[in-house]
Design an enzyme around this catalytic site. Structure first.
Site, mmCIF file in Angstrom:
data_model
loop_
_atom_site.group_PDB
_atom_site.id
_atom_site.type_symbol
_atom_site.label_atom_id
_atom_site.label_comp_id
_atom_site.label_asym_id
_atom_site.label_seq_id
_atom_site.Cartn_x
_atom_site.Cartn_y
_atom_site.Cartn_z
ATOM 1 N N HIS A 1 3.009 -1.283 6.340
ATOM 2 C CA HIS A 1 3.838 -1.919 5.555
ATOM 3 C C HIS A 1 5.118 -2.581 5.448
ATOM 4 O O HIS A 1 5.824 -3.238 5.320
ATOM 5 C CB HIS A 1 3.819 -1.090 3.978
ATOM 6 C CG HIS A 1 2.301 -1.353 3.606
ATOM 7 N ND1 HIS A 1 1.284 -0.368 4.174
ATOM 8 C CD2 HIS A 1 1.699 -1.813 2.883
ATOM 9 C CE1 HIS A 1 0.156 -0.441 3.581
ATOM 10 N NE2 HIS A 1 0.312 -1.653 2.797
ATOM 11 N N GLU B 1 -12.025 -3.542 1.454
ATOM 12 C CA GLU B 1 -11.288 -2.947 2.975
ATOM 13 C C GLU B 1 -11.919 -1.896 3.767
ATOM 14 O O GLU B 1 -10.927 -0.774 4.634
ATOM 15 C CB GLU B 1 -9.924 -2.775 2.472
ATOM 16 C CG GLU B 1 -9.249 -1.905 1.318
ATOM 17 C CD GLU B 1 -8.276 -1.660 0.955
ATOM 18 O OE1 GLU B 1 -7.658 -2.564 1.472
ATOM 19 O OE2 GLU B 1 -7.995 -1.336 -0.463
ATOM 20 N N ASP C 1 -6.747 -2.372 6.583
ATOM 21 C CA ASP C 1 -7.445 -1.447 6.391
ATOM 22 C C ASP C 1 -9.438 -2.005 7.003
ATOM 23 O O ASP C 1 -9.303 -0.344 7.462
ATOM 24 C CB ASP C 1 -7.728 -1.160 5.084
ATOM 25 C CG ASP C 1 -5.845 -0.299 4.649
ATOM 26 O OD1 ASP C 1 -5.253 0.820 5.316
ATOM 27 O OD2 ASP C 1 -5.961 -0.653 3.156
ATOM 28 N N CYS D 1 -7.340 -11.177 1.889
ATOM 29 C CA CYS D 1 -5.265 -11.115 1.880
ATOM 30 C C CYS D 1 -5.300 -9.729 2.653
ATOM 31 O O CYS D 1 -3.593 -10.250 2.632
ATOM 32 C CB CYS D 1 -5.194 -10.173 0.429
ATOM 33 S SG CYS D 1 -6.300 -9.260 0.052
HETATM 34 C C1 PEP Z 1 -5.417 -4.917 3.573
HETATM 35 O O1 PEP Z 1 -5.623 -3.769 3.871
HETATM 36 O O2 PEP Z 1 -5.828 -5.128 4.248
HETATM 37 C C2 PEP Z 1 -4.256 -5.023 2.675
HETATM 38 C C3 PEP Z 1 -4.249 -6.044 2.255
HETATM 39 O O3 PEP Z 1 -3.821 -3.791 2.102
HETATM 40 P P1 PEP Z 1 -2.943 -2.694 2.455
HETATM 41 O O4 PEP Z 1 -2.602 -3.766 3.919
HETATM 42 O O5 PEP Z 1 -1.175 -3.319 0.838
HETATM 43 O O6 PEP Z 1 -2.856 -1.514 2.564
HETATM 44 MG MG MG Z 2 -5.388 -1.958 2.169
#
Ligand code: PEP
Ligand code: MG
Length: 539
Positions: A187, A428, A452, A499
């Site tokens: 992140h 995910e 994920d 996303c």
């Molecule tokens: C993902 O897992 O692709 C997602 C968009 O959520 P995050 O990256 O915040 O876990």
């Molecule tokens: Mg995620």
């Protein structure tokens, strides 16, 4: 010249002075002082500086997120003017102790007092007292709020950065990030991307203090970090940087144009955001909407839960700024690498497979309900959609929908205006992708979280830098799960987007368009690049 290689997070170039960021583990030490009057003056000067900072924060928040949200800084300023609190701190100084210790003592004493009160509002002030005391102590000790003390924008070099640390940093002070640890899908990397800053993670180097202040080059194209390069190399990098800036300027011409392929296939290109202020970059990049608002960032970098009012102000500000464009708010995805002390989560052997996201929300509905109330109240101000992270079963979705209905009914009785809100889930986990035919009957849309989905499908921890080479983001298993999810969505008449970070991988844009993906949501810095990739198909 020293040269190191790292994993690039954003293709861009930064040149500037290096700033070595170190985590602040400052502990107040009790010391005896000889001149109590002078120490008292030092204390009151620090309090005045804190008040000035709070006034500036109030004005900034007022301009960006509105009065409701800005109010907290005014409350903090008022607490700092409280005679009893100031007297308590001053009396410790007059007993012969240092100002830092005095503020800490008074802060603890008053926080305990507030926490023991029956009134919920007063109880909640305990965290504020701790906050203001920490601010004054930071000032006394000369520690900047975000840990970065600089007059010019710098290249921040750190061993590693947590999402909480990154979220607090002032983007205007930073040219680029370089971390020794970290993985491209962490992140922190995602935050760097959302700040549109060149960044390298997993950079193989020994951190030493003497790099501070030296000239550095972060080359996100070649994954290189250079320290004190020779003039000829520096000149090359300057040329490369100018070319990068020119390419970005060329992409500007795509603003206002459709995301449509040469043979007429259309796809939405939205932006991912983590903070209210990120909306500016999304609008600047001409994103069609917000496809992922990582709402958990509202919970990071603070000492207590954001209240319903605070969250409402944030969602309202984003929705208002986006006007009639859709804003998909993801309910909090705390857990795994996004740690927040005040959630009091137990340490786990495998946090990525543990208590996170919707699992926390269903187990502690009071947290979930506060967030849902804030989102539904804000829905009156724009085009909100909500999605839920880490779903693995239809039973979870049914339970979520029951809670949503309960929240809507309560808000209705309380007389709040609300608009229709699309409800979707993130796909995910492999489980969700495999049963996407069943899940599609329950929701209005899917958003595929490839970060994920990849980690769980390939059994590769997205935080583990050693496994980056095993983490084949184009693995056929992941691509098949994406395709299957999109097909199942369409069979049920709902839309499906992506996303995760893969949405910005332009090597796959054509594949995604051919699969029938309806929306790609990417960091603001990638919106125009993806638009170009869409328009280049069969052009
Ligand atoms: C993902 O897992 O692709 C997602 C968009 O959520 P995050 O990256 O915040 O876990
Ligand atoms: Mg995620």
């Amino acid at each position: 010249m020293e040269k190191y290689t790292g994993k690039s997070v954003l293709r861009g170039i930064a040149i500037g002075r290096i700033y070595r960021y170190e985590k602040s583990d400052y502990q107040v030490v009790k010391t005896e002082i000889s001149d109590a009057e002078a120490e008292k003056e030092r204390l009151f000067n620090a309090v005045e500086t804190a008040k000035k900072q709070l006034t500036a924060l109030y004005e900034e928040a007022l301009a960006n997120v509105g009065e409701d949200h800005a109010m907290i800084f005014d409350v903090h300023k008022m607490l700092l003017e409280d005679e009893d609190y100031l007297d308590a701190a001053a009396s410790v100084v007059l007993e012969g102790y240092n100002a830092e210790y005095a503020v800490e003592t008074a802060g603890n004493q008053f926080a305990e007092l507030f926490a023991s009160m029956d009134d919920e509002y007063m109880k909640a002030r305990a965290a504020d007292i701790k906050d203001i005391s920490a601010r004054v102590i930071r000032i006394l000790a000369g520690i900047p709020e975000d840990g970065i003390q600089t007059d010019e924008p710098v290249i921040v070099v750190a061993d590693d950065l947590t999402p909480s640390e990154t979220v607090k940093m002032d983007k205007n002070k930073i040219l680029a990030f370089v971390t020794v640890r970290g993985s491209a899908n962490s992140h922190t990397a995602i935050l760097a991307r959302s700040m549109n800053l060149p960044a390298l993670v997993n950079t193989k180097m020994q951190l030493t203090d003497d790099i501070n202040g030296k000239i550095g080059v972060v080359d996100g194209f070649d994954g290189e970090f250079l320290i004190e390069p020779e003039q000829a190399i520096l000149d090359d990098k300057i040329l490369l940087k100018n070319q990068w800036v020119a390419d970005l300027e060329a992409l500007e011409q795509l603003k206002g144009k459709d995301n449509v392929t040469g043979d007429g296939r259309r796809i939405d290109v939205f932006a991912n955001i983590g903070k209210v202020n990120d909306v500016e970059a999304a609008l600047e990049a001409d994103a069609g909407g917000i496809g992922l608002f990582r709402s958990e960032f509202l919970y990071l970098g603070r000492d207590s839960f954001p209240t319903e009012e605070e969250q409402f102000a944030s969602y309202k500000a984003v929705l208002e700024k986006m006007g009639d464009k859709k804003v998909v708010i993801r309910t909090l995805d705390i857990g795994a690498d996004k740690k927040v002390d005040y959630f009091n989560l137990e340490a786990e052997e495998n946090p990525a497979l543990g208590f996170r996201a919707i699992r926390i929300c269903l187990d502690r509905p009071e947290i979930f309900i506060t967030q849902l109330r804030a989102i539904y109240r804000a829905s009156a101000y724009g085009r909100a959609a909500i999605m839920f992270p880490m779903v693995v079963s239809t039973a979870e979705v049914k339970r979520i929908k029951e809670i949503v209905e309960q929240v809507k009914a309560e808000l209705g009785v309380e007389g709040y205006p609300m608009k229709e809100v699309e409800l979707g889930i993130m796909i995910e986990t492999p489980a969700a992708a495999v049963i996407s035919d069943e899940l599609a009957k329950e929701v209005d849309f899917f958003s595929i979280g490839t970060n994920d989905l990849t980690q769980y499908t390939l059994a590769v921890d997205r935080q583990n830098q050693k496994l980056e080479s095993t983490c084949d983001t184009h693995h056929p298993a992941v691509l098949r799960l994406i395709e299957m999810t999109v097909q199942n969505a369409h069979k049920a008449g709902i839309w499906a987007g992506i996303c995760g970070e893969l949405a910005a991988d332009t090597l796959l844009t054509e594949t995604f368009v051919n699969m029938g993906v309806d929306e790609l949501s990417v960091s603001a810095s990638s919106v125009l690049k993806v638009r170009k990739a869409v328009r280049d198909i069969n052009a």
